[in-house]
Design an enzyme around this catalytic site. Structure first.
Site, short mmCIF file in Angstrom:
data_model
loop_
_atom_site.label_atom_id
_atom_site.label_comp_id
_atom_site.label_asym_id
_atom_site.label_seq_id
_atom_site.Cartn_x
_atom_site.Cartn_y
_atom_site.Cartn_z
N GLU B 258 0.89 -1.16 0.00
CA GLU B 258 0.00 0.00 0.00
C GLU B 258 0.93 1.20 0.00
O GLU B 258 1.67 1.42 0.96
CB GLU B 258 -0.90 -0.06 1.25
N CYS B 297 -2.61 8.28 4.22
CA CYS B 297 -2.52 7.80 2.84
C CYS B 297 -3.81 8.05 2.10
O CYS B 297 -3.83 8.07 0.87
CB CYS B 297 -2.16 6.31 2.83
#
Lengths: 518, 518
Positions: B258, B297
């Site tokens: 990720e 994020c």
């Protein structure tokens, strides 16, 4: 078979064209006769990929899943119309026996037909639901739902030489149903079959949906970019090179790999010699060694038998394998053809020698005398059975010899020790077990499943209708962890994942439900 | 907050121990006060990984999915007991406001609790069924079924500094429920929170199930082998380095990533200023810029608004963002703390300057005057809003500035052109749309879904209960294609896939059904 000299054309940018230069020579591996040439030198690969993404992608995405399913049905239909011709070509260019050639051509046809049915069942939708809606807030209105949508790129399908039709059909069925255009890069040695296949299919497909390019210089993988997919079947060494490409390292390109595998067959200690389950085991092992001259990623390479049955199994295998008639595929009675290329032949002979450092050769020492070919011609190898001297030797579990070669092991009595021995393969495509002891079967499943993509549980109850581990079924996953590459193909709709983006949608339930109605 | 000097211990091989040497210094990013040190130098990492695989793995696999769910419930309970202490630590070591700290700690707790419930629902089974049985032959007896089983290795969880608790909880919940032991490698800057978290959890877990190691020299990834998993959250540059490790290139180790994402918020042309949908949009954008000082994020980095609303949105955003009180997290009224480290501050300031080559700075030019800290201390940056001069400039869609920084774009009227602009991000975690025009929402979903792991569809109907794009929900996938790394986390049971082997079983239907009954 008399054939005019072939000059394979590439289908790229919506048009058929020849490459420059001579390229690579196509050979009949049984006779070493030259069949023709293939090249894609000088073609504008960048423009061809762009055409596939733009024209092929848009055309496929303009259809529903059911609409794309109809394309697959039409493809299967075209193969059926040209079946005899394709089989003959596989016998000539691939060194396949008629039975081997049918296995490849019918495999492609059956897989396309299966995915056609899956598409029809999905209906007139443009997104594929993944699971049901979930409630996210306190009130039911706020919901979450996962969907699969086509990736916006092109899928490059790099196929292995052994299944020019089925290998293509398997990847193309999933990619096209998912909504991605494909570019097929066939293995040069059996390219005549792949090119003819695409020729017979092309006129039922929108322009750009399917392309085929020789790409002898391996230029295509580096030309892929964000949104593209690279689906590869081949050696783990090449797979590692593809993983190290900059566009794969930065995750622009999604890579699926199906690579090496030392598939095992395990005979349970409960099985009596001569029983139905024993015969199922023997039949599977013999078929998987002989079929396609062992050039199958799912072929059995390691055979584990209980100490009490070791002698008997060895004798029975030697007896049956020694009878296999090797020769020119068109010659009467031939059951096994040559390997695909001189290089494969050299590699298999060398591999068998390396295995023999840790195992006794019990069949295959005397070489091979193929029928129906001129003396000294053809890439033939003998059916070879070895028996491990040192069952734990790493090489026996690591070196995939891609021919009619397998090694017999004495299985430890303890299930955990047996699993540990099998697991030295460090990841495989398929493992088959043969037992009528349900407790043993359960223990083997628990132990072996983490190391394989598929387990075939042979038993007396299914002896009559079992398909053997070598047949890759569209309903079940094909792929495996570790050395087998870590990819997942087929498995029904699971096979679409590589070519789809799975996305979570979060919002008003009525809106989400509406989107999934097409 | 007065704290004794911390010396973080590592939990490895079932025992807590200090590393050698001073290692890295832990800092309060608001005051620059030294909090303590962390190191794992001198520890036997190889033995520690082996212990986790052997002892932790066996203990977890001896439990059913329901049994492992109970462990997760106990973990959530332990976090609840220590919630206040963990929140204070996050405020001190992480520079989090109380609200930011709760977001992290409660996120971890909620995710573990959710997976505990999933485990309970799965019941006393040792394999996880994937879909129903399918009939393979003509008779119903021969069946195929897919299952997930735990991988036989250890999962190394490399977490980012921004969510020391949630980031761990999210990966650990999936891995432990799947049946894999985990080793947490926290980011050094916020390691005090991660270590304390594991301290409070460890006594409800079997030995070896959870370990934590500073690993300042990044030695662990190369020590992983066949069957292990590496789950990474961090920069795409580091992700590319991990993908190039030999054990990842040869597929021994499975990698989940990720990474970077320039998440977008899109305001529909149908939305009127001041409407509920408009306020939902504004509220989401302001929160996602301010919360955790933009160190998420999933934070919104790009804001697309229709030409007619551009001025109004700019004014409203400037007005609200200018009011955000920045300062020491424990000081009264503070709504945004510092960045995590001096390096992050330098990187964000430099990144904002680079964006300003293609965009006007409409807020943030005047620097920042944090409250409650000595003059010149702390890693604070101003809330920064830019407005694109050249909406197509590649850098604006590629450079993730990991702080309270976002860029406003004028959206093209044409949906396809808008999608093309958003897609220049080349893969993102989440994108949020705000419209009450169902046709527009549908077109945006079809266009944007291939480029994102999650789409949040904001509308008037869910304005009251929407959660915003920044909250990562355990029910929905977290991850995204391309630049976002290509990984998939969470999404309920989907999150278990990274830590499981999916295997097709082929055999007698009664045998298969029996295996799945536990």
């Amino acid at each position: 078979m008399p054939l005019a000299m072939l000059r394979l054309k590439n289908l790229l940018g919506g048009a058929w064209s020849e490459g420059q230069g001579e390229g690579v020579t196509l050979i009949n591996p049984a006779t070493e006769a030259v069949l023709g040439t293939t090249s894609s030198a000088g073609l504008d690969l960048v423009a061809g990929l762009a055409f596939a993404r733009r024209e092929g992608g848009a055309a496929l995405r303009s259809l529903s899943y059911a609409g794309r399913g109809k394309l697959l049905a039409a493809m299967a239909g075209r193969i059926h119309e040209h079946r005899d011709e394709l089989i003959e070509l596989a016998m000539t260019n691939g060194g396949n026996t008629r039975s081997d050639a049918k296995f490849d051509i019918d495999g492609a046809m059956g897989t396309l037909a299966h995915y056609a049915e899956l598409g029809a069942a999905l209906g007139e939708v443009s997104m594929l639901a993944d699971g049901e809606s979930v409630q996210l807030g306190r009130a039911p209105r706020l919901a979450g739902r996962h969907v699969h949508v086509p990736r916006r790129g092109v899928a490059l399908l790099i196929n292995a030489f052994n299944f020019p039709a089925w290998g293509f059909g398997e990847k193309a069925a999933s990619a096209l149903l998912a909504g991605m255009p494909v570019v097929c890069k066939p293995a040069p040695s059996s390219a005549a079959i792949a090119h003819r296949l695409v020729e017979v299919l092309a006129d039922v497909l929108p322009a750009g949906a399917v392309s085929i390019v020789a790409d002898l210089e391996h230029e295509l993988p580096a030309l892929l970019g964000y949104g593209d997919v690279l689906s590869f079947t081949g050696s783990s060494r090449t797979a590692a090179r593809l993983r190290a490409l900059p566009n794969v390292l930065d995750a622009s390109v999604r890579l699926g790999v199906e690579a090496d595998s030392l598939n095992s067959a395990i005979l349970g200690a409960d099985v009596e010699a001569g029983s139905e389950t024993y015969e199922l085991f023997l039949g599977d092992v013999v078929r998987e060694i002989r079929q396609k001259a062992g050039q199958k990623c799912t072929a059995i390479r390691r055979i584990f038998v209980p100490p009490a049955l070791r002698e008997r199994v060895r004798e029975d295998l030697v007896e049956r394998l020694a009878r296999v008639v090797v020769g020119e595929p068109f010659a009467d009675g031939v059951q096994m053809g040559p390997l695909a290329t001189a290089q494969q032949r050299a590699s298999v002979l060398e591999g068998a020698c390396r295995l023999a450092e840790h195992a006794d050769v019990v069949l295959g020492r005397d070489g091979v005398r193929p029928v129906g070919v001129p003396e000294g011609k053809g890439y033939f190898v003998p059916v070879t059975l070895l028996e491990a001297r040192d069952p734990g030797a790493a090489l026996l579990h690591r070196l995939e010899v891609f021919g009619p070669v397998a090694t017999l092991f004495e299985a430890p009595d303890d299930v955990d020790a047996l699993v540990e021995l099998v697991a030295r393969g460090e990841g495989g495509l398929v493992c088959s077990t043969y037992t009528d002891d349900r407790k043993l079967a359960g223990a083997l499943v628990h132990g072996l499943a983490p190391h394989h993509g598929r387990l075939v549980l042979g038993s007396q109850k299914i002896a009559g209708q079992a398909m053997g581990p070598g047949a890759v079924l569209p309903q079940l996953l094909h792929g495996g962890p570790g050395r087998a590459g870590g990819g997942e193909e087929l498995g029904g709709l699971r096979g679409l994942s590589l070519y789809s983006q799975r996305t979570a949608l979060q919002g008003d339930r009525a809106l989400l439900d509406g989107l999934l109605k097409g």
